[in-house]
Design a protein around this motif. Structure first.
Motif, PDB file in Angstrom:
ATOM      1  N   ARG A  41       1.562  -0.984 -11.338  1.00  0.00           N
ATOM      2  CA  ARG A  41       2.639   0.026 -10.987  1.00  0.00           C
ATOM      3  C   ARG A  41       3.771  -0.036 -10.136  1.00  0.00           C
ATOM      4  NH1 ARG A  41       2.111   4.542  -7.272  1.00  0.00           N
ATOM      5  NH2 ARG A  41       3.070   6.401  -8.524  1.00  0.00           N
ATOM      6  N   LEU A  42       3.405  -1.149  -9.116  1.00  0.00           N
ATOM      7  CA  LEU A  42       4.390  -1.550  -8.440  1.00  0.00           C
ATOM      8  C   LEU A  42       5.735  -2.123  -9.201  1.00  0.00           C
ATOM      9  CD1 LEU A  42       2.546  -2.796  -5.270  1.00  0.00           C
ATOM     10  CD2 LEU A  42       3.974  -0.846  -5.277  1.00  0.00           C
ATOM     11  N   LEU A  43       5.501  -3.221  -9.871  1.00  0.00           N
ATOM     12  CA  LEU A  43       6.235  -3.817 -10.576  1.00  0.00           C
ATOM     13  C   LEU A  43       7.256  -2.936 -11.592  1.00  0.00           C
ATOM     14  CD1 LEU A  43       4.390  -7.128 -11.450  1.00  0.00           C
ATOM     15  CD2 LEU A  43       6.031  -6.756  -9.658  1.00  0.00           C
ATOM     16  N   LYS A  44       6.641  -1.831 -11.869  1.00  0.00           N
ATOM     17  CA  LYS A  44       7.456  -0.976 -12.932  1.00  0.00           C
ATOM     18  C   LYS A  44       8.601  -0.301 -12.044  1.00  0.00           C
ATOM     19  CE  LYS A  44       5.097   2.401 -14.950  1.00  0.00           C
ATOM     20  NZ  LYS A  44       4.192   3.543 -15.142  1.00  0.00           N
ATOM     21  N   PHE A  45       8.786  -0.181 -10.618  1.00  0.00           N
ATOM     22  CA  PHE A  45       9.828   0.182  -9.979  1.00  0.00           C
ATOM     23  C   PHE A  45      10.745  -0.880 -10.083  1.00  0.00           C
ATOM     24  CE2 PHE A  45       6.330   2.044  -7.117  1.00  0.00           C
ATOM     25  CZ  PHE A  45       6.216   3.199  -7.877  1.00  0.00           C
ATOM     26  N   CYS A  46      10.862  -2.169 -10.337  1.00  0.00           N
ATOM     27  CA  CYS A  46      11.653  -2.985  -9.938  1.00  0.00           C
ATOM     28  C   CYS A  46      12.950  -2.849 -10.865  1.00  0.00           C
ATOM     29  CB  CYS A  46      11.179  -4.373 -10.394  1.00  0.00           C
ATOM     30  SG  CYS A  46      11.862  -5.770  -9.691  1.00  0.00           S
ATOM     31  N   PRO A  47      12.921  -2.600 -12.068  1.00  0.00           N
ATOM     32  CA  PRO A  47      14.617  -2.481 -12.580  1.00  0.00           C
ATOM     33  C   PRO A  47      15.211  -1.406 -12.272  1.00  0.00           C
ATOM     34  CG  PRO A  47      12.470  -2.696 -14.400  1.00  0.00           C
ATOM     35  CD  PRO A  47      11.906  -2.394 -12.967  1.00  0.00           C
ATOM     36  N   LYS A  82       0.652  -1.321  -0.075  1.00  0.00           N
ATOM     37  CA  LYS A  82       0.072  -0.052   0.033  1.00  0.00           C
ATOM     38  C   LYS A  82       0.931   1.362  -0.015  1.00  0.00           C
ATOM     39  CE  LYS A  82      -3.648   2.383   2.611  1.00  0.00           C
ATOM     40  NZ  LYS A  82      -4.509   2.285   3.562  1.00  0.00           N
ATOM     41  N   ILE A  83       1.794   1.321   0.689  1.00  0.00           N
ATOM     42  CA  ILE A  83       2.661   2.497   1.054  1.00  0.00           C
ATOM     43  C   ILE A  83       3.550   2.751  -0.211  1.00  0.00           C
ATOM     44  CG2 ILE A  83       4.651   3.659   2.254  1.00  0.00           C
ATOM     45  CD1 ILE A  83       1.688   3.781   3.728  1.00  0.00           C
ATOM     46  N   PHE A  84       4.012   1.723  -0.905  1.00  0.00           N
ATOM     47  CA  PHE A  84       4.892   1.588  -2.155  1.00  0.00           C
ATOM     48  C   PHE A  84       3.875   2.129  -3.194  1.00  0.00           C
ATOM     49  CE2 PHE A  84       7.759  -1.720  -0.398  1.00  0.00           C
ATOM     50  CZ  PHE A  84       8.937  -0.844  -0.199  1.00  0.00           C
ATOM     51  N   TYR A  85       2.820   1.634  -3.255  1.00  0.00           N
ATOM     52  CA  TYR A  85       1.739   2.061  -4.282  1.00  0.00           C
ATOM     53  C   TYR A  85       1.559   3.840  -4.024  1.00  0.00           C
ATOM     54  CZ  TYR A  85      -2.055   3.208  -7.288  1.00  0.00           C
ATOM     55  OH  TYR A  85      -3.047   3.481  -7.964  1.00  0.00           O
ATOM     56  N   GLU A 104      14.816  -2.313   0.803  1.00  0.00           N
ATOM     57  CA  GLU A 104      14.953  -3.047  -0.498  1.00  0.00           C
ATOM     58  C   GLU A 104      14.235  -4.338  -0.643  1.00  0.00           C
ATOM     59  OE1 GLU A 104      18.486  -5.451  -2.612  1.00  0.00           O
ATOM     60  OE2 GLU A 104      19.147  -3.398  -1.829  1.00  0.00           O
ATOM     61  N   ASP A 105      14.799  -5.026   0.546  1.00  0.00           N
ATOM     62  CA  ASP A 105      14.463  -6.433   0.818  1.00  0.00           C
ATOM     63  C   ASP A 105      12.875  -6.655   0.981  1.00  0.00           C
ATOM     64  OD1 ASP A 105      14.406  -9.376   1.393  1.00  0.00           O
ATOM     65  OD2 ASP A 105      14.506  -8.826   3.585  1.00  0.00           O
ATOM     66  N   LEU A 106      11.967  -5.616   1.523  1.00  0.00           N
ATOM     67  CA  LEU A 106      10.854  -5.633   1.608  1.00  0.00           C
ATOM     68  C   LEU A 106      10.086  -5.173   0.210  1.00  0.00           C
ATOM     69  CD1 LEU A 106       8.212  -5.592   3.295  1.00  0.00           C
ATOM     70  CD2 LEU A 106       8.729  -3.497   4.258  1.00  0.00           C
ATOM     71  N   TYR A 107      10.696  -4.508  -0.284  1.00  0.00           N
ATOM     72  CA  TYR A 107      10.266  -4.238  -1.894  1.00  0.00           C
ATOM     73  C   TYR A 107       9.947  -5.524  -2.563  1.00  0.00           C
ATOM     74  CZ  TYR A 107       9.485  -3.075  -6.615  1.00  0.00           C
ATOM     75  OH  TYR A 107       8.959  -3.316  -7.920  1.00  0.00           O
ATOM     76  N   GLY A 119       3.728  -9.963  -6.502  1.00  0.00           N
ATOM     77  CA  GLY A 119       3.123  -9.241  -7.796  1.00  0.00           C
ATOM     78  C   GLY A 119       3.221 -10.061  -8.844  1.00  0.00           C
ATOM     79  N   TYR A 120       4.733 -10.759  -8.991  1.00  0.00           N
ATOM     80  CA  TYR A 120       5.109 -11.515 -10.007  1.00  0.00           C
ATOM     81  C   TYR A 120       4.546 -12.919  -9.864  1.00  0.00           C
ATOM     82  CZ  TYR A 120       8.926  -8.472 -11.600  1.00  0.00           C
ATOM     83  OH  TYR A 120       9.799  -7.305 -12.023  1.00  0.00           O
ATOM     84  N   GLN A 121       4.429 -13.298  -8.982  1.00  0.00           N
ATOM     85  CA  GLN A 121       3.612 -14.594  -8.834  1.00  0.00           C
ATOM     86  C   GLN A 121       2.184 -14.579  -9.244  1.00  0.00           C
ATOM     87  OE1 GLN A 121       5.277 -17.632  -8.100  1.00  0.00           O
ATOM     88  NE2 GLN A 121       3.366 -18.474  -9.137  1.00  0.00           N
ATOM     89  N   THR A 122       1.564 -13.313  -9.048  1.00  0.00           N
ATOM     90  CA  THR A 122       0.141 -13.141  -9.454  1.00  0.00           C
ATOM     91  C   THR A 122       0.295 -12.795 -10.881  1.00  0.00           C
ATOM     92  OG1 THR A 122      -0.252 -11.862  -7.523  1.00  0.00           O
ATOM     93  CG2 THR A 122      -1.730 -11.381  -9.258  1.00  0.00           C
TER      94      THR A 122
END
Length: 216
Positions: free
Chosen positions: A109-115, A24-27, A58-61, A68-71
């Motif tokens: 949107r959250l997964l967009k941050f990953c790279p 929720k906070i990352f979003y 970082e670990d928590l993200y 998200g990836y599993q979803t």
């Protein structure tokens, strides 16, 4: 399967609650502007408790990213079960990502941050797991393309791994672009967004189809 102890179950529950709060906070804030203090407050735990479960932000993200990836992967796998030949499975795979994009905009949107996450030191377990899930998606596509080559529904002259990565990059990149600009990105009142998306995805998937005699 070994039954979990009460302590293990409690730990799993707490970890899931922390991940949900972090999601929720990352979003809301993005990765850079989110803080462990805010996540702890949202989860109703102390920051000290968070660090008992996760090394750092970082670990928590990446724990959130794993979820998200599993979803995404589960969504895509469910879609391809409806088809038999390789080409139609790839087509379903691509269009299932479109459905995921529509159904889970927050996760997308959250997964967009990953790279762009700057990793501190060695990769943590959650980061490795996220990479493993992504690698599994690529491998699934490679195997499906190979299947299509064998059943005649996919061109035999295409490299399977190159094609798999191309499908992933083109599809994700397309929706990243779309998410940034929305319906206004094309500045053409005649162009309907859903029709454009479906046309573009059909165009992408059709690059895998064998060329019919007399149409090359």
């Amino acid at each position: 399967m070994q039954k979990l102890s009460r302590r293990q179950r409690e730990r799993q529950t707490r970890e899931a609650e922390i991940i949900m709060a972090a999601e929720k906070i990352f979003y809301q804030k993005g990765y850079d502007d989110a803080s462990m203090d805010e996540i702890a407050k949202e989860a109703e735990f102390t920051k000290k408790t968070l660090y008992q479960y996760f090394i750092n932000k970082e670990d928590l993200y990446f724990a959130v990213a794993c979820k998200g990836y599993q979803t995404v992967f589960d969504y895509l796998l469910a879609a391809v079960q409806q088809e038999n030949n390789g080409f139609e499975q790839i087509r379903r795979f691509i269009f299932a990502y479109y459905q995921f994009y529509m159904d889970f905009p927050h996760t997308f949107r959250l997964l967009k941050f990953c790279p762009f996450i700057k990793k501190d030191g060695e990769e943590n377990a959650h980061c490795r797991k996220a990479e493993e899930i992504k690698a599994s998606m690529v491998q699934f596509l490679v195997e499906t393309i190979e299947k299509g080559k064998k059943d005649g529904s996919i061109r035999k002259d295409l490299g399977s791994k190159l094609s798999a990565y191309s499908m992933i990059y083109f599809t994700i990149g397309f929706f990243y672009r779309l998410s940034e600009f929305g319906p206004s990105f094309h500045n053409d009142p005649v162009l309907i967004q859903e029709e454009f998306i479906r046309f573009a995805l059909e165009l992408l998937s059709n690059t895998l189809a064998p060329v019919k005699a007399g149409t090359g």
